[in-house]
Scaffold this motif. Structure first.
Motif, PDB file in Angstrom:
ATOM      1  N   GLY A  42       1.144  -1.111   0.125  1.00 18.07           N
ATOM      2  CA  GLY A  42      -0.305  -0.110  -0.359  1.00 18.07           C
ATOM      3  C   GLY A  42       0.945   1.331  -0.105  1.00 18.07           C
ATOM      4  O   GLY A  42       0.512   2.343  -0.692  1.00 18.07           O
ATOM      5  N   PHE A  43       1.930   1.582   1.110  1.00 22.45           N
ATOM      6  CA  PHE A  43       2.811   2.453   0.864  1.00 22.45           C
ATOM      7  C   PHE A  43       3.611   2.582  -0.185  1.00 22.45           C
ATOM      8  O   PHE A  43       3.746   3.939  -1.118  1.00 22.45           O
ATOM      9  N   GLN A  44       4.112   1.218  -1.242  1.00 21.20           N
ATOM     10  CA  GLN A  44       4.449   2.090  -2.298  1.00 21.20           C
ATOM     11  C   GLN A  44       3.395   2.139  -3.504  1.00 21.20           C
ATOM     12  O   GLN A  44       3.686   3.204  -4.516  1.00 21.20           O
ATOM     13  N   ARG A  45       2.350   1.688  -2.810  1.00 24.41           N
ATOM     14  CA  ARG A  45       0.740   2.446  -4.247  1.00 24.41           C
ATOM     15  C   ARG A  45       1.297   3.281  -4.557  1.00 24.41           C
ATOM     16  O   ARG A  45       0.872   3.975  -5.459  1.00 24.41           O
ATOM     17  N   VAL A  46       0.535   3.985  -3.161  1.00 21.37           N
ATOM     18  CA  VAL A  46      -0.314   5.347  -2.936  1.00 21.37           C
ATOM     19  C   VAL A  46       1.156   6.432  -3.025  1.00 21.37           C
ATOM     20  O   VAL A  46       0.690   7.040  -3.699  1.00 21.37           O
ATOM     21  N   LEU A  47       1.954   5.862  -3.043  1.00 21.07           N
ATOM     22  CA  LEU A  47       3.278   7.038  -2.632  1.00 21.07           C
ATOM     23  C   LEU A  47       4.483   7.359  -3.856  1.00 21.07           C
ATOM     24  O   LEU A  47       4.044   7.892  -4.270  1.00 21.07           O
ATOM     25  N   ILE A  48       4.166   6.175  -4.674  1.00 18.95           N
ATOM     26  CA  ILE A  48       5.227   5.753  -5.731  1.00 18.95           C
ATOM     27  C   ILE A  48       4.429   5.394  -6.916  1.00 18.95           C
ATOM     28  O   ILE A  48       5.202   5.752  -8.270  1.00 18.95           O
ATOM     29  N   LYS A  49       3.725   5.057  -6.625  1.00 17.87           N
ATOM     30  CA  LYS A  49       2.951   4.019  -8.506  1.00 17.87           C
ATOM     31  C   LYS A  49       2.130   4.950  -8.668  1.00 17.87           C
ATOM     32  O   LYS A  49       1.408   5.598 -10.054  1.00 17.87           O
ATOM     33  N   GLY A  50       1.351   6.127  -7.825  1.00 21.73           N
ATOM     34  CA  GLY A  50       0.533   7.107  -7.669  1.00 21.73           C
ATOM     35  C   GLY A  50      -0.799   5.968  -8.031  1.00 21.73           C
ATOM     36  O   GLY A  50      -1.776   6.605  -8.693  1.00 21.73           O
TER      37      GLY A  50
ATOM     38  N   SER B 160      -4.644   3.107  -6.435  1.00 25.16           N
ATOM     39  CA  SER B 160      -5.028   3.330  -5.197  1.00 25.16           C
ATOM     40  C   SER B 160      -4.386   2.052  -3.885  1.00 25.16           C
ATOM     41  O   SER B 160      -3.722   0.684  -5.188  1.00 25.16           O
ATOM     42  N   PRO B 161      -5.150   1.858  -3.311  1.00 26.78           N
ATOM     43  CA  PRO B 161      -4.366   0.438  -2.787  1.00 26.78           C
ATOM     44  C   PRO B 161      -5.441  -1.110  -3.100  1.00 26.78           C
ATOM     45  O   PRO B 161      -6.088  -0.898  -3.682  1.00 26.78           O
ATOM     46  N   ASP B 162      -4.264  -2.001  -2.800  1.00 29.75           N
ATOM     47  CA  ASP B 162      -4.751  -3.389  -3.305  1.00 29.75           C
ATOM     48  C   ASP B 162      -5.378  -4.028  -1.925  1.00 29.75           C
ATOM     49  O   ASP B 162      -4.952  -3.949  -1.671  1.00 29.75           O
ATOM     50  N   PHE B 163      -7.040  -3.895  -2.113  1.00 25.16           N
ATOM     51  CA  PHE B 163      -7.695  -4.463  -0.767  1.00 25.16           C
ATOM     52  C   PHE B 163      -7.519  -5.533  -1.566  1.00 25.16           C
ATOM     53  O   PHE B 163      -7.751  -6.234   0.181  1.00 25.16           O
ATOM     54  N   ASP B 164      -7.926  -6.096  -1.944  1.00 22.23           N
ATOM     55  CA  ASP B 164      -7.650  -7.682  -2.226  1.00 22.23           C
ATOM     56  C   ASP B 164      -5.998  -8.070  -1.405  1.00 22.23           C
ATOM     57  O   ASP B 164      -6.352  -9.179  -0.348  1.00 22.23           O
ATOM     58  N   ALA B 165      -5.202  -7.566  -1.277  1.00 29.02           N
ATOM     59  CA  ALA B 165      -3.860  -7.725  -0.873  1.00 29.02           C
ATOM     60  C   ALA B 165      -4.058  -7.366   0.560  1.00 29.02           C
ATOM     61  O   ALA B 165      -3.182  -7.649   2.390  1.00 29.02           O
ATOM     62  N   LEU B 166      -5.314  -6.541   1.386  1.00 29.12           N
ATOM     63  CA  LEU B 166      -5.084  -5.719   2.497  1.00 29.12           C
ATOM     64  C   LEU B 166      -5.790  -6.551   3.797  1.00 29.12           C
ATOM     65  O   LEU B 166      -5.892  -7.293   4.701  1.00 29.12           O
ATOM     66  N   TYR B 167      -7.122  -7.229   3.298  1.00 24.47           N
ATOM     67  CA  TYR B 167      -8.201  -8.131   3.752  1.00 24.47           C
ATOM     68  C   TYR B 167      -7.854  -8.464   4.776  1.00 24.47           C
ATOM     69  O   TYR B 167      -8.114  -8.742   5.778  1.00 24.47           O
ATOM     70  N   PRO B 168      -7.467 -10.067   4.157  1.00 27.53           N
ATOM     71  CA  PRO B 168      -6.783 -11.125   5.166  1.00 27.53           C
ATOM     72  C   PRO B 168      -6.226 -10.559   5.985  1.00 27.53           C
ATOM     73  O   PRO B 168      -6.414 -10.997   7.241  1.00 27.53           O
TER      74      PRO B 168
END
Length: 272
Positions: free
Chosen positions: A227-235, A237-245
């Protein structure tokens, strides 16, 4: 969770005082002062960058030092918060024996101390983003939520670990080793996209690929770091499928961890 927040607010002045004491004691007579706080992620970034030049890790065209440092920011914050949180009760034995206040103040203080160091790491990351000409996007607003999530994960482990460490001092010795191993099970050196490619696209583990990926994402740091990499560097949204578990697992274990801590604290002064 609400009780933790209430204690945090009620004893905010004590937490601030203990945090300031920790910072002063840690960096007293150190020439570089609080800059030592960011030396670890900077050195790790340099080492990983050298390793990457030999291994050839895919980064989707993004600068490897930048995405690695973005991964190290939450990782080091989590690692240091847990390490100090687990030892926070035993290291404050004199206070515990003299006066009573909610003992969760100590793991909370250990974590708040690391928030100061986290701020400095963000300043370095911003300088790196300027150097690589990468501008923050609207998705950067997700960062406070990810920091809060990291704090919850760290407290979940710290509460249980701190209580156990009072009775079994081996816990304090084992935690740094366990966290070092956990780093390799988190997308710090390599991006999550590489794991997704191997398991979800190429099905590298055969019929077990998707189950192994789900098991991998039960590690809360997977979703946090990605999430840090996606929202800060890649610009993006977060990958919620990777977050939920990992989030579901953390919210399930946190009440149990806190209950065990509160149940054990009655005997801290006697055992410690």
């Amino acid at each position: 969770m609400l009780k933790i927040i209430n204690n945090l607010y009620s004893y905010r002045e004590l937490i601030v005082a203990l945090t300031w004491k920790n910072i002063v004691v840690r960096y007293k007579q150190a020439y570089l002062g609080i800059l030592w706080a960011v030396l670890k992620p900077v050195l790790l970034m340099l080492v990983f960058t050298v390793v990457k030049s030999f291994v050839g890790i895919e980064t989707d065209g993004l600068p490897y030092p930048l995405i690695t440092f973005a991964a190290l920011i939450p990782w080091v914050f989590f690692q240091e918060s847990v390490s100090e949180g687990v030892n926070s009760i035993t290291s404050n034995a004199p206070l515990i024996k003299k006066i009573y206040f909610p003992r969760e103040v100590f793991p909370l203080t250990a974590m708040v101390t690391k928030l100061v160091e986290l701020t400095i790491s963000f300043i370095i990351l911003m300088a790196m983003m300027i150097y690589y000409q990468i501008l923050p996007s609207i998705y950067t607003l997700w960062i406070p939520a990810f920091i809060l999530y990291t704090m919850i994960v760290a407290l979940t482990i710290s509460f249980f670990g701190a209580a156990m460490n009072v009775y079994y001092r081996d816990i304090g010795q084992a935690i740094p080793i366990a966290l070092s191993l956990l780093m390799y099970g988190s997308p710090v050196i390599y991006p999550l996209s590489l794991v997704q490619k191997k398991l979800l696209v190429e099905q590298a583990a055969g019929v077990w690929s998707e189950k192994l990926y789900t098991l991998y994402t039960l590690n809360p740091l997977v979703g946090i770091i990605d999430g840090f990499q996606r929202v800060l560097i890649k610009g993006v949204s977060p990958d919620f499928d990777a977050l939920y578990p990992g989030l579901i697992l953390t919210l399930t274990i946190l009440p149990i961890s806190y209950w065990y801590f509160k149940r054990a604290e009655s005997w801290f002064a006697d055992v410690i």
